[in-house]
Design a protein around this motif. Structure first.
Motif, PDB file in Angstrom:
ATOM      1  N   THR A   1       0.831  -1.204   0.000  1.00 28.77           N
ATOM      2  CA  THR A   1       0.000   0.000   0.000  1.00 28.77           C
ATOM      3  C   THR A   1       0.868   1.258   0.000  1.00 28.77           C
ATOM      4  O   THR A   1       1.739   1.432   0.849  1.00 28.77           O
ATOM      5  CB  THR A   1      -0.929   0.024   1.222  1.00 28.77           C
ATOM      6  N   ALA A   2       0.613   2.143  -0.982  1.00 27.07           N
ATOM      7  CA  ALA A   2       1.352   3.403  -1.080  1.00 27.07           C
ATOM      8  C   ALA A   2       0.505   4.596  -0.688  1.00 27.07           C
ATOM      9  O   ALA A   2       1.025   5.692  -0.472  1.00 27.07           O
ATOM     10  CB  ALA A   2       1.871   3.590  -2.505  1.00 27.07           C
ATOM     11  N   GLY A   3      -0.792   4.411  -0.615  1.00 24.93           N
ATOM     12  CA  GLY A   3      -1.709   5.482  -0.231  1.00 24.93           C
ATOM     13  C   GLY A   3      -2.980   4.877   0.328  1.00 24.93           C
ATOM     14  O   GLY A   3      -3.316   3.717   0.054  1.00 24.93           O
ATOM     15  N   LEU A   4      -3.698   5.669   1.123  1.00 23.12           N
ATOM     16  CA  LEU A   4      -4.869   5.155   1.843  1.00 23.12           C
ATOM     17  C   LEU A   4      -6.004   6.153   1.750  1.00 23.12           C
ATOM     18  O   LEU A   4      -5.818   7.348   1.969  1.00 23.12           O
ATOM     19  CB  LEU A   4      -4.482   4.907   3.311  1.00 23.12           C
ATOM     20  N   VAL A   5      -7.188   5.651   1.434  1.00 22.10           N
ATOM     21  CA  VAL A   5      -8.407   6.458   1.407  1.00 22.10           C
ATOM     22  C   VAL A   5      -9.424   5.836   2.352  1.00 22.10           C
ATOM     23  O   VAL A   5      -9.770   4.663   2.211  1.00 22.10           O
ATOM     24  CB  VAL A   5      -8.994   6.553  -0.017  1.00 22.10           C
ATOM     25  N   ILE A   6      -9.881   6.617   3.324  1.00 18.59           N
ATOM     26  CA  ILE A   6     -10.877   6.145   4.293  1.00 18.59           C
ATOM     27  C   ILE A   6     -12.047   7.116   4.247  1.00 18.59           C
ATOM     28  O   ILE A   6     -11.940   8.252   4.697  1.00 18.59           O
ATOM     29  CB  ILE A   6     -10.321   6.083   5.732  1.00 18.59           C
ATOM     30  N   GLY A   7     -13.151   6.664   3.683  1.00 18.20           N
ATOM     31  CA  GLY A   7     -14.308   7.527   3.522  1.00 18.20           C
ATOM     32  C   GLY A   7     -15.199   7.548   4.742  1.00 18.20           C
ATOM     33  O   GLY A   7     -14.785   7.265   5.867  1.00 18.20           O
ATOM     34  N   GLY A   8     -16.458   7.875   4.521  1.00 17.37           N
ATOM     35  CA  GLY A   8     -17.404   8.005   5.615  1.00 17.37           C
ATOM     36  C   GLY A   8     -18.070   6.693   5.980  1.00 17.37           C
ATOM     37  O   GLY A   8     -17.839   5.660   5.376  1.00 17.37           O
ATOM     38  N   GLY A   9     -18.922   6.762   6.985  1.00 17.30           N
ATOM     39  CA  GLY A   9     -19.644   5.576   7.424  1.00 17.30           C
ATOM     40  C   GLY A   9     -20.053   5.685   8.871  1.00 17.30           C
ATOM     41  O   GLY A   9     -20.370   6.763   9.374  1.00 17.30           O
ATOM     42  N   PHE A  10     -20.018   4.557   9.553  1.00 16.19           N
ATOM     43  CA  PHE A  10     -20.502   4.489  10.930  1.00 16.19           C
ATOM     44  C   PHE A  10     -19.484   3.835  11.867  1.00 16.19           C
ATOM     45  O   PHE A  10     -19.754   2.783  12.465  1.00 16.19           O
ATOM     46  CB  PHE A  10     -21.812   3.702  10.990  1.00 16.19           C
ATOM     47  N   PRO A  11     -18.295   4.421  12.022  1.00 17.69           N
ATOM     48  CA  PRO A  11     -17.327   3.814  12.940  1.00 17.69           C
ATOM     49  C   PRO A  11     -17.831   3.815  14.381  1.00 17.69           C
ATOM     50  O   PRO A  11     -17.430   2.961  15.172  1.00 17.69           O
ATOM     51  CB  PRO A  11     -16.090   4.700  12.778  1.00 17.69           C
ATOM     52  N   GLU A  12     -18.710   4.773  14.729  1.00 17.16           N
ATOM     53  CA  GLU A  12     -19.235   4.808  16.096  1.00 17.16           C
ATOM     54  C   GLU A  12     -20.052   3.572  16.423  1.00 17.16           C
ATOM     55  O   GLU A  12     -20.103   3.129  17.565  1.00 17.16           O
ATOM     56  CB  GLU A  12     -20.065   6.080  16.310  1.00 17.16           C
ATOM     57  N   VAL A  13     -20.693   2.973  15.407  1.00 15.10           N
ATOM     58  CA  VAL A  13     -21.478   1.757  15.620  1.00 15.10           C
ATOM     59  C   VAL A  13     -20.554   0.560  15.817  1.00 15.10           C
ATOM     60  O   VAL A  13     -20.895  -0.389  16.525  1.00 15.10           O
ATOM     61  CB  VAL A  13     -22.431   1.520  14.427  1.00 15.10           C
ATOM     62  N   TYR A  14     -19.387   0.612  15.207  1.00 13.09           N
ATOM     63  CA  TYR A  14     -18.448  -0.517  15.238  1.00 13.09           C
ATOM     64  C   TYR A  14     -17.170  -0.178  16.003  1.00 13.09           C
ATOM     65  O   TYR A  14     -16.130  -0.800  15.781  1.00 13.09           O
ATOM     66  CB  TYR A  14     -18.095  -0.923  13.805  1.00 13.09           C
ATOM     67  N   ALA A  15     -17.260   0.773  16.913  1.00 15.15           N
ATOM     68  CA  ALA A  15     -16.058   1.223  17.612  1.00 15.15           C
ATOM     69  C   ALA A  15     -15.347   0.082  18.325  1.00 15.15           C
ATOM     70  O   ALA A  15     -14.111   0.001  18.310  1.00 15.15           O
ATOM     71  CB  ALA A  15     -16.420   2.338  18.602  1.00 15.15           C
ATOM     72  N   SER A  16     -16.081  -0.804  18.965  1.00 14.58           N
ATOM     73  CA  SER A  16     -15.454  -1.907  19.702  1.00 14.58           C
ATOM     74  C   SER A  16     -14.675  -2.820  18.773  1.00 14.58           C
ATOM     75  O   SER A  16     -13.529  -3.207  19.065  1.00 14.58           O
ATOM     76  CB  SER A  16     -16.523  -2.710  20.453  1.00 14.58           C
ATOM     77  N   GLU A  17     -15.283  -3.174  17.634  1.00 11.87           N
ATOM     78  CA  GLU A  17     -14.619  -4.076  16.690  1.00 11.87           C
ATOM     79  C   GLU A  17     -13.408  -3.403  16.050  1.00 11.87           C
ATOM     80  O   GLU A  17     -12.357  -4.030  15.875  1.00 11.87           O
ATOM     81  CB  GLU A  17     -15.608  -4.521  15.609  1.00 11.87           C
ATOM     82  N   LEU A  18     -13.549  -2.126  15.693  1.00 10.93           N
ATOM     83  CA  LEU A  18     -12.419  -1.407  15.104  1.00 10.93           C
ATOM     84  C   LEU A  18     -11.267  -1.296  16.091  1.00 10.93           C
ATOM     85  O   LEU A  18     -10.094  -1.459  15.733  1.00 10.93           O
ATOM     86  CB  LEU A  18     -12.860  -0.011  14.664  1.00 10.93           C
ATOM     87  N   SER A  19     -11.607  -1.024  17.348  1.00  6.63           N
ATOM     88  CA  SER A  19     -10.574  -0.902  18.372  1.00  6.63           C
ATOM     89  C   SER A  19      -9.881  -2.238  18.624  1.00  6.63           C
ATOM     90  O   SER A  19      -8.664  -2.291  18.847  1.00  6.63           O
ATOM     91  CB  SER A  19     -11.187  -0.375  19.674  1.00  6.63           C
ATOM     92  N   ALA A  20     -10.652  -3.321  18.570  1.00 10.35           N
ATOM     93  CA  ALA A  20     -10.095  -4.645  18.844  1.00 10.35           C
ATOM     94  C   ALA A  20      -9.128  -5.113  17.759  1.00 10.35           C
ATOM     95  O   ALA A  20      -8.267  -5.971  18.011  1.00 10.35           O
ATOM     96  CB  ALA A  20     -11.227  -5.667  19.009  1.00 10.35           C
ATOM     97  N   ASN A  21      -9.251  -4.546  16.561  1.00 12.21           N
ATOM     98  CA  ASN A  21      -8.374  -4.942  15.454  1.00 12.21           C
ATOM     99  C   ASN A  21      -7.059  -4.160  15.554  1.00 12.21           C
ATOM    100  O   ASN A  21      -6.762  -3.252  14.779  1.00 12.21           O
ATOM    101  CB  ASN A  21      -9.071  -4.672  14.116  1.00 12.21           C
ATOM    102  N   GLU A  22      -6.247  -4.529  16.540  1.00 14.75           N
ATOM    103  CA  GLU A  22      -5.009  -3.802  16.827  1.00 14.75           C
ATOM    104  C   GLU A  22      -4.012  -3.885  15.682  1.00 14.75           C
ATOM    105  O   GLU A  22      -3.268  -2.935  15.414  1.00 14.75           O
ATOM    106  CB  GLU A  22      -4.371  -4.341  18.104  1.00 14.75           C
ATOM    107  N   GLY A  23      -3.986  -5.026  15.003  1.00 13.44           N
ATOM    108  CA  GLY A  23      -3.034  -5.192  13.909  1.00 13.44           C
ATOM    109  C   GLY A  23      -3.248  -4.167  12.812  1.00 13.44           C
ATOM    110  O   GLY A  23      -2.285  -3.553  12.328  1.00 13.44           O
ATOM    111  N   LEU A  24      -4.502  -3.960  12.418  1.00 14.13           N
ATOM    112  CA  LEU A  24      -4.769  -2.988  11.365  1.00 14.13           C
ATOM    113  C   LEU A  24      -4.540  -1.568  11.857  1.00 14.13           C
ATOM    114  O   LEU A  24      -3.996  -0.732  11.130  1.00 14.13           O
ATOM    115  CB  LEU A  24      -6.196  -3.142  10.838  1.00 14.13           C
ATOM    116  N   ARG A  25      -4.935  -1.264  13.087  1.00 15.90           N
ATOM    117  CA  ARG A  25      -4.692   0.083  13.629  1.00 15.90           C
ATOM    118  C   ARG A  25      -3.198   0.409  13.588  1.00 15.90           C
ATOM    119  O   ARG A  25      -2.794   1.520  13.228  1.00 15.90           O
ATOM    120  CB  ARG A  25      -5.230   0.188  15.060  1.00 15.90           C
ATOM    121  N   LYS A  26      -2.386  -0.564  13.930  1.00 13.77           N
ATOM    122  CA  LYS A  26      -0.934  -0.358  13.898  1.00 13.77           C
ATOM    123  C   LYS A  26      -0.449  -0.177  12.466  1.00 13.77           C
ATOM    124  O   LYS A  26       0.405   0.691  12.186  1.00 13.77           O
ATOM    125  CB  LYS A  26      -0.233  -1.548  14.547  1.00 13.77           C
ATOM    126  N   SER A  27      -1.006  -0.952  11.539  1.00 13.85           N
ATOM    127  CA  SER A  27      -0.600  -0.863  10.136  1.00 13.85           C
ATOM    128  C   SER A  27      -0.938   0.507   9.557  1.00 13.85           C
ATOM    129  O   SER A  27      -0.142   1.116   8.829  1.00 13.85           O
ATOM    130  CB  SER A  27      -1.301  -1.969   9.327  1.00 13.85           C
TER     131      SER A  27
END
Length: 474
Positions: free
Chosen positions: A319-345
């Protein structure tokens, strides 16, 4: 129909106000016509991201937006024709009430303006649940308000009984507008809502499929499909010999192959510096995006790869660039937070200086925390849910040079959220807003551009080209 043919049959589905049943009728009509073997091009007036998901489910084609504020009136026809390539008929769902547009801007961005720009007949969906003869006055008012808007028929929605239907038909007959459909109340076609509107298709799975099938069955049973198709065919050519919009030529690459994601062709090949790989967030948490963004990135020479922050534990290789659009991260905050590997990446990519474009939900994901749960920590800011809705079009100017735009670049955008980020802007803000109040907003740090503002890159194709070029050189 050839790609240059501007006579594609088309209808605009509108209503006197929000809540009348436009989405049910438009989606149901798309599904019913698709069920009859027609290739249906689905469109939505305004900046809505959720309804196009249901349209895509109904038609098997990418749902596309037509927004005269974000993209300018001059692009409505070309963007419409771009989406309608190879189709037999197009159905355009309106926004709010027929004549409602951008606040203080007259008809700008209204369904009526888009209908006039497309020279498309309008079908008015009327919630008849609490009226009988008064429906005649309502329809007469909408028909006579703007003579340039051609209302070709009415669909009566939420009709209570056979007797109620008779009274309504007698009333509308007095206006001289044909009744093209009568729909009864039906719980099976209802779509659940929450704080920002309908629940997106990506979150509902088979329930969304069942709901769209029910909408199609209801419209097929209650509406005169032949009359609706005939009305669409009477639309005639678009004004001025409009030509389809194009994102630009997709590079011809050695050993290239084409993949399809959601109806959008994306070039793919082995990663090379001249063909930077751009990862685009998707999945249930990040459903807000315009199809044209992906097309513009591909046309600028990028290889576009989708990933799901709820499931993938690291960014796509190379990956040379990243695009993160809109949505509902507040609904999935627990799951997003639990995915530590991707957060670190994500954090490592951002810290390397690679270009990162984040809108609204993407901004929240890059923060230190969301509702107390750890996020990517790219930005020294915290995000939380709020009881206050921030909604509306914005005129914006880029305050800082970034991977998306040079300082001084003017764009129009849209805000739509019930969250708050503190602080609201970094040392180098992303945008300066001129209305409804003057303020700066967002963050530009290293290669990161993060903001609440949703923009439509078709209005300024240089955004995608600049982003891809930064991916090549970062």
């Amino acid at each position: 129909m050839t790609s240059a043919d501007s006579g594609v049959p088309r209808l605009v589905i509108a209503a006197p106000s929000s809540g009348s049943g436009k989405t049910t009728v438009a989606t149901g009509l798309m599904a019913a016509l698709t069920g009859r073997g027609l290739a249906v091009s689905p469109h939505k007036v305004g900046p809505d991201y959720i309804d196009p998901g249901y349209h895509a489910l109904a038609t098997g084609r990418t749902g596309r937006n037509l927004d005269a504020y974000l993209c300018g009136p001059e692009l409505v026809g070309p963007l419409f024709l771009h989406g309608a390539r190879g189709c037999d008929i197009a159905v355009v769902e309106g926004v709010m009430g027929l004549y409602d547009g951008a606040a203080g801007e007259g008809e700008l961005a209204s369904t009526a303006q888009v209908a006039k720009l497309l020279r498309a007949p309008v079908v008015l969906v009327v919630d008849a649940s609490s009226q009988s003869r008064s429906v005649a006055a309502l329809v007469h008012g909408f028909v006579s308000w703007d003579p340039e808007v051609r209302i070709g028929g009415v669909i009566l929605n939420k009709v209570a009984s056979d007797r109620h239907e008779v009274l309504l038909r007698e009333a509308v007959d007095c206006v001289g507008v044909p009744v093209l459909g009568v729909l009864r109340r039906a719980a099976r076609v209802d779509v659940p809502s929450r704080h920002l509107g309908l629940v997106p298709v990506a979150e509902r799975g088979s329930d969304a499929v069942d709901a769209v099938a029910a909408m199609g069955a209801q419209v097929a049973a209650g509406c005169d499909l032949e009359a609706l198709v005939g009305l669409a065919r009477a639309a005639g050519p678009l004004p001025g010999g409009s030509a389809p919009w194009t994102p630009g030529p997709v590079p011809t690459l050695p050993h290239a192959r084409m993949r399809s994601r959601g109806g959008t062709p994306i070039p793919s090949r082995s990663v090379e510096k001249s063909t930077p790989r751009v990862a685009v967030a998707g999945g249930a948490a990040f459903t807000f995006s315009y199809a044209e963004h992906t097309e513009l990135l591909a046309a600028a020479g990028a290889e576009v790869v989708a990933f799901d922050p709820l499931r993938d534990e690291e960014l796509p290789e190379g990956t040379a660039g990243l695009v993160i659009g809109g949505g509902f991260p507040e609904v999935y905050a627990s799951e997003l937070s639990a995915n530590e590997g991707l957060r670190k990446s994500v954090a490592e990519l951002a810290l390397s200086g690679a270009p990162v474009a984040a809108e609204c939900a993407g901004l929240l994901y890059l923060c230190r925390e969301l509702d107390g749960l750890p996020m990517c920590g790219v930005l020294d800011a915290s995000a939380r849910m709020s009881g206050r809705l921030t909604l509306g079009y914005r005129d914006a100017v880029a305050v800082s040079d970034s991977a998306l735009a040079a300082a001084g670049t003017r764009l129009r955008g849209h805000e739509f959220h019930r969250t708050v980020v503190e602080p609201g802007a970094g040392a180098a803000p992303a945008w300066g807003m001129r209305a409804p109040q003057r303020r700066v907003e967002g963050f530009v740090e290293r290669g990161v551009h993060a903001s609440y503002l949703h923009t439509h890159w078709a209005a300024e194709p240089g955004v995608a080209r600049r982003f891809v070029e930064r991916c090549r050189t970062s």
